[in-house]
Design a protein around this motif. Structure first.
Motif, PDB file in Angstrom:
ATOM      1  N   SER A 161      26.243  67.080   9.361  1.00 51.60           N
ATOM      2  CA  SER A 161      26.104  68.188  10.316  1.00 51.60           C
ATOM      3  C   SER A 161      25.339  69.380   9.727  1.00 51.60           C
ATOM      4  CB  SER A 161      27.472  68.620  10.841  1.00 51.60           C
ATOM      5  OG  SER A 161      28.241  69.076   9.775  1.00 51.60           O
ATOM      6  N   SER A 162      25.557  69.628   8.417  1.00 47.86           N
ATOM      7  CA  SER A 162      24.842  70.779   7.859  1.00 47.86           C
ATOM      8  C   SER A 162      23.341  70.484   7.766  1.00 47.86           C
ATOM      9  CB  SER A 162      25.408  71.162   6.500  1.00 47.86           C
ATOM     10  OG  SER A 162      25.255  70.084   5.621  1.00 47.86           O
ATOM     11  N   TYR A 163      23.052  69.224   7.450  1.00 44.63           N
ATOM     12  CA  TYR A 163      21.642  68.815   7.401  1.00 44.63           C
ATOM     13  C   TYR A 163      20.995  68.983   8.785  1.00 44.63           C
ATOM     14  CZ  TYR A 163      17.718  65.525   7.550  1.00 44.63           C
ATOM     15  OH  TYR A 163      16.508  64.937   7.750  1.00 44.63           O
ATOM     16  N   ALA A 164      21.738  68.543   9.817  1.00 45.71           N
ATOM     17  CA  ALA A 164      21.212  68.659  11.177  1.00 45.71           C
ATOM     18  C   ALA A 164      20.996  70.121  11.545  1.00 45.71           C
ATOM     19  CB  ALA A 164      22.158  67.993  12.170  1.00 45.71           C
TER      20      ALA A 164
ATOM     21  N   MET B  76      24.122  57.007   9.172  1.00 41.78           N
ATOM     22  CA  MET B  76      23.395  58.138   8.602  1.00 41.78           C
ATOM     23  C   MET B  76      21.888  57.952   8.756  1.00 41.78           C
ATOM     24  SD  MET B  76      25.839  58.907   5.389  1.00 41.78           S
ATOM     25  CE  MET B  76      24.604  59.443   4.257  1.00 41.78           C
ATOM     26  N   ASN B  77      21.420  56.742   8.536  1.00 44.47           N
ATOM     27  CA  ASN B  77      19.995  56.447   8.740  1.00 44.47           C
ATOM     28  C   ASN B  77      19.562  56.794  10.160  1.00 44.47           C
ATOM     29  OD1 ASN B  77      18.929  55.520   6.388  1.00 44.47           O
ATOM     30  ND2 ASN B  77      19.566  53.393   6.704  1.00 44.47           N
ATOM     31  N   LEU B  78      20.388  56.361  11.114  1.00 41.79           N
ATOM     32  CA  LEU B  78      20.028  56.592  12.515  1.00 41.79           C
ATOM     33  C   LEU B  78      20.026  58.079  12.829  1.00 41.79           C
ATOM     34  CD1 LEU B  78      22.040  53.728  14.256  1.00 41.79           C
ATOM     35  CD2 LEU B  78      19.636  53.773  13.603  1.00 41.79           C
ATOM     36  N   ILE B  79      21.057  58.773  12.354  1.00 38.62           N
ATOM     37  CA  ILE B  79      21.120  60.215  12.627  1.00 38.62           C
ATOM     38  C   ILE B  79      19.940  60.922  11.966  1.00 38.62           C
ATOM     39  CG2 ILE B  79      22.456  62.334  12.273  1.00 38.62           C
ATOM     40  CD1 ILE B  79      24.972  60.704  12.509  1.00 38.62           C
ATOM     41  N   LYS B  80      19.638  60.502  10.740  1.00 39.15           N
ATOM     42  CA  LYS B  80      18.526  61.124  10.024  1.00 39.15           C
ATOM     43  C   LYS B  80      17.227  60.933  10.821  1.00 39.15           C
ATOM     44  CE  LYS B  80      16.774  61.374   5.305  1.00 39.15           C
ATOM     45  NZ  LYS B  80      15.577  60.534   5.309  1.00 39.15           N
ATOM     46  N   ASN B  81      17.001  59.726  11.310  1.00 37.82           N
ATOM     47  CA  ASN B  81      15.803  59.485  12.126  1.00 37.82           C
ATOM     48  C   ASN B  81      15.781  60.367  13.364  1.00 37.82           C
ATOM     49  OD1 ASN B  81      14.577  57.629  10.517  1.00 37.82           O
ATOM     50  ND2 ASN B  81      15.319  55.847  11.633  1.00 37.82           N
ATOM     51  N   SER B  82      16.946  60.492  14.001  1.00 37.78           N
ATOM     52  CA  SER B  82      17.005  61.315  15.213  1.00 37.78           C
ATOM     53  C   SER B  82      16.715  62.773  14.895  1.00 37.78           C
ATOM     54  CB  SER B  82      18.386  61.198  15.866  1.00 37.78           C
ATOM     55  OG  SER B  82      18.510  59.949  16.492  1.00 37.78           O
ATOM     56  N   VAL B  83      17.276  63.249  13.783  1.00 38.89           N
ATOM     57  CA  VAL B  83      17.032  64.639  13.396  1.00 38.89           C
ATOM     58  C   VAL B  83      15.548  64.837  13.117  1.00 38.89           C
ATOM     59  CG1 VAL B  83      17.436  66.369  11.609  1.00 38.89           C
ATOM     60  CG2 VAL B  83      19.345  65.043  12.507  1.00 38.89           C
ATOM     61  N   GLU B  84      14.984  63.891  12.370  1.00 39.63           N
ATOM     62  CA  GLU B  84      13.559  64.007  12.032  1.00 39.63           C
ATOM     63  C   GLU B  84      12.679  63.923  13.280  1.00 39.63           C
ATOM     64  OE1 GLU B  84      13.878  62.097   7.550  1.00 39.63           O
ATOM     65  OE2 GLU B  84      13.448  60.827   9.278  1.00 39.63           O
ATOM     66  N   ALA B  85      13.121  63.106  14.234  1.00 41.43           N
ATOM     67  CA  ALA B  85      12.325  62.952  15.459  1.00 41.43           C
ATOM     68  C   ALA B  85      12.294  64.240  16.263  1.00 41.43           C
ATOM     69  CB  ALA B  85      12.884  61.818  16.308  1.00 41.43           C
TER      70      ALA B  85
END
Ligand code: ADP
Ligand code: MG
Length: 420
Positions: free
Chosen positions: A292-295, A324-333
């Motif tokens: 969450s903090s990363y997001a 985490m991979n999926l969330i990371k991709n979504s955040v990056e997107a």
């Protein structure tokens, strides 16, 4: 009889052409361009049906021209329908306009919008459903055509002519429609399925080679690292304070490299034997605590919702890595800001579905197709390994990972894992 077989052959010809020329190459791409072609091929088939009609002895002439037209709409959409309809009408005009032309025109104008309505439905059905629906459609079309032919003869003032033929005669032609339509759909669907399977096999073969290669390289690199680390440690015992600090930093960095490599090795060989009963809520809580903090830092809002008491069989560490991979991709997107990411867990029969939904830029069908290919990345610093590894992990857990996305409409990634 000869005419009949010829009509059948003409209707099936586009199928074989497609199979020979395009099925594999075109699978999953360029279908939009193909749609015109589907229309053209089936339009030509319809014309050939008209040029070589089925002659039933007397002057009653019949053909199966509407079957290719139906298929052109069902598989080619608006473009296919328009192309096939136009060709059909031009052909009719060539063979002689007049009232016969207008009946065909009216039939085309009636059928096109109706079939376009049904088309989205049609493609949600299973094979059997599609065949039944196609059969129904062919019968319906047949009735419509009969009706318009009836009107045509009324217009010409010789309806009595139609009544000269027995009921069996008309039933026979109805049956022909039904048969040729269902046969075409069956063949078309089978061909597409085969192309899909071939594409999948190719993909998994590529994947296997690349992961084996990567794993062996990772392994080879790890050994010299361990040796270097050992010698640095030895050497540092004879050094002064200053140099020893440098060596300490060197060892730390070596450890980090070692950590990354073993992590990758883990990924490359997801093990099966550590599946245990885990609670979806716990997994999601842990992951969102980490993410969450990363997001927030990237300007995205992360929200989680899990039905209570959802149990599933998984390796919790690896499952977390995938999420985490999926969330990371979504955040990056959604890095442009205003990102909203929802993580949901719910039950679906004997499975638990975990969805990661974002409102990012989404992906085109071509991009979707490439997800999970090794090193496929559209990011400057991307590795293109995240999803490849995720697919493998979820597969090893007897689950599946699926993506839905439209350009400009966000992306949904869904992990489906058995509850036991
Ligand atoms: P990486 O993140 O290193 O690029 P991945 O395998 O995780 O590698 O993702 C591969 C590619 O898939 C990304 O580069 C991106 O183009 C696309 N992608 C993945 N997830 C999304 C998403 N949620 N929205 C848009 N594109 C995505
Ligand atoms: Mg990624």
């Amino acid at each position: 009889m000869k005419d009949l077989l010829l009509n059948f052959l003409v209707i099936l010809a586009p199928l074989f052409l497609y199979q020979i020329l395009a099925a594999d190459r075109m699978y999953g791409k360029d279908l939009l361009k193909m749609k015109w072609w589907i229309g053209v091929m089936y339009g030509v088939a319809a014309c050939l049906c008209m040029f070589f009609p089925i002659n039933m002895g007397d002057e009653f002439i019949w053909d199966l021209r509407w079957v290719p037209f139906l298929i052109a709409i069902l598989y080619g959409g608006v473009r296919g329908g328009i192309a096939a309809g136009a060709i059909l009408l031009l052909c009719r005009l060539y063979l002689g306009g007049g009232a016969a032309f207008y009946t065909v025109l009216i039939d085309v104008v009636l059928l096109l919008p109706l079939l376009l309505r049904i088309r989205p439905w049609f493609h949600t059905y299973s094979l059997r459903g599609k065949i039944v629906l196609a059969g129904l459609l062919s019968v319906m079309t047949y009735l419509l055509i009969m009706l318009s032919i009836g009107f045509y003869f009324v217009y010409r003032g010789d309806v009595w002519y139609l009544f000269q033929h027995s009921l069996e005669f008309y039933l026979f032609f109805g049956l022909l429609y039904l048969l040729s339509m269902t046969a075409s759909v069956l063949l078309l669907e089978n061909m597409q399925e085969n192309a899909r399977i071939r594409a999948e096999i190719q993909k998994s073969e590529k994947l296997q080679i690349i992961t084996q290669l990567a794993a062996s390289i990772a392994h080879e690199v790890r050994n010299p690292l361990t040796v270097v680390r050992g010698f640095i440690q030895l050497a540092s015992s004879t050094m002064d304070e200053q140099n020893r600090r440098y060596m300490h930093t060197a060892i730390e960095e070596l450890d980090r490299a070692e950590f990354i490599i073993s992590d990758y090795l883990n990924f490359a060989k997801p093990e099966l034997d550590r599946l245990e009963r885990v609670e979806a809520g716990d997994v999601l809580k842990h992951v969102t605590n980490l993410m969450s903090s990363y997001a927030t830092m990237q300007g995205a809002a992360l929200s989680v919702e899990a039905e209570p008491g959802l149990q599933l069989m998984a390796d919790s560490v690896k499952l977390k890595q995938v999420i985490m991979n999926l969330i990371k991709n979504s955040v990056e997107a959604s890095s442009a800001g205003g990102g909203k990411i929802d993580v949901l867990a719910r039950r679906s029969g004997e499975h638990v579905v975990i969805e990661v939904i974002d409102n990012g830029p989404g992906m085109t069908p071509e991009e979707l197709e490439r997800l999970g290919s090794p090193f496929y990345s559209t990011k400057e610093k991307g590795t293109g390994l995240g999803l490849m590894v995720s697919f493998r992990i979820i597969e090893a857990m007897h689950g599946k990972l699926e993506f839905w996305s439209e350009p400009g409409d966000g992306t949904t990634a869904a992990i489906t894992i058995p509850t036991r």
